[in-house]
Write a protein that holds these residues in place. Structure first.
Motif: not given
Ligand SMILES: [Zn+2]
Length: 371
Positions: A24-45
């Protein structure tokens, strides 16, 4: 051809049910770099990535894949060299005998071997073997409680068209979704899509059930469960990406499957080498069930998988899982075509109706004449 970087990275990370943080940390990093992609975790992670560019006429699709894989979680050191560990996921008991294991302590891997199974689930109501749930592992060093563990199999490798890894299920699906997002961003593509990366699928789609209950994805969204599923004689590895009409537990509602089929047929006409199969993959049940049970429209797309859950049946031992790289690339291409399709999910495959219509017209006069 080389193994895509995203797969190499993902297949190298430790993961197990409820211990997916490295992925999940890897994905947050890889997707967080993408312009136009919004990220969020739901209450279950569960991690949700949302791409949107331009105004949308059609409701967006959501792709869902899980970040865990059948594996171990350290419980406690019983003595200096013996670890008690949970096993989470469906692997038959005969594969555990003396099998090699590796546990991740945050910095590196600690190797070990299974000594014995100490706890098994009762056989499931529908039949089949019981599942090991706790084991003793002889380890070379102290392992902290909570450390994720996996079968000690080689790092990922590409042999011909075959991708071998510890956990194709479902990091191959996860990697395809990240590649989709990267491609949409690179092309500044007009469209909208959600990618949901879930937790703890191997214990019965627990993360997906949480996401469905919490409405992490709005109810009007159409959900496509992305999986690897045990190859079948009629659904071979290398035969193309699979549009799934159902799984072990359910047959999916036909509208969304029909949409996928139409887009795949159109893609096959314009893209040389793109192959797809339409199959009932009943070797396992997938996260589409979790969403169907909570009122979503859902279907599935998958890759045929070799050595499902690391069970190398021919050699009767634990082995690397494998998929076809061409199938995987076809899956990414299909995802892109589904997102960019302009007719939208309400327009399904009409080829059968058209064919039947033609056939009927050909013979209609004979039918009327009652010869
Ligand atoms: Zn899976």
């Amino acid at each position: 051809m080389a193994l895509p970087r995203i797969l190499k990275d993902l297949f190298t990370l430790p993961t197990a049910s409820f211990r997916e943080s490295a992925v999940l940390d890897y994905l947050a990093d890889a997707c967080g770099k993408l312009v136009g992609v919004q990220l969020k975790y739901d209450r279950y992670g569960n991690l949700l990535a949302h791409y949107r560019r331009g105004s949308q006429k059609i409701p967006p699709l959501a792709f869902v894949a899980h970040t865990d894989h059948p594996g171990f979680v350290a419980l406690e050191m019983v003595d200096n060299h013996t670890l008690r560990a949970a096993f989470r996921g469906g692997v038959r008991p005969e594969f555990f005998a003396d099998a090699k294991v590796r546990l991740f302590d945050g910095a590196g891997w600690i190797k070990g071997r299974v000594l014995e199974i100490t706890q098994q689930s009762p056989p499931p109501a529908g039949g089949g073997p019981s599942r090991p749930e706790e084991v003793l592992v002889r380890v070379r060093g102290t392992v902290e409680p909570g450390a994720p563990g996996m079968w000690d199999l080689p790092d990922p490798v590409l042999r011909g068209d075959r991708v071998l890894a510890r956990d194709c299920d479902d990091l191959a699906g996860v990697g395809a979704m990240v590649t989709l997002l990267q491609r949409l961003v690179r092309k500044h593509a007009r469209g909208e899509v959600y990618c949901l990366f879930t937790r703890a699928e191997e214990l019965g789609f627990i993360g997906a059930l949480g996401a469905a209950r919490a409405e992490t994805l709005p109810k009007h969204m159409r959900v496509i469960s992305v999986e690897t599923s045990s190859a079948l004689p009629h659904a071979p590895i290398g035969g193309g990406v699979i549009i799934r009409v159902g799984d072990r537990s359910a047959v999916y509602p036909p509208e969304l499957t029909s949409f996928c089929l139409r887009v795949a047929q159109q893609l096959a006409k314009r893209r040389r080498g793109f192959a797809f199969q339409r199959k009932l993959m009943d070797g396992g049940a997938c996260e589409a069930n979790a969403f169907l049970a909570h009122g979503y429209t859902a279907t599935g797309i998958c890759l045929a998988l070799g050595n499902y859950h690391n069970m190398d049946i021919a050699r009767r031992k634990i082995g690397s899982e494998y998929v076809s790289l061409r199938d995987w690339q076809g899956m990414v291409n299909l995802f892109e075509a589904l997102v960019l399709d302009e007719q939208g999910p309400d327009v399904g495959d009409t080829s059968l109706a058209e064919r039947l219509d033609k056939l009927f017209k050909k013979y209609e006069t004979q039918l009327e004449a009652r010869e």
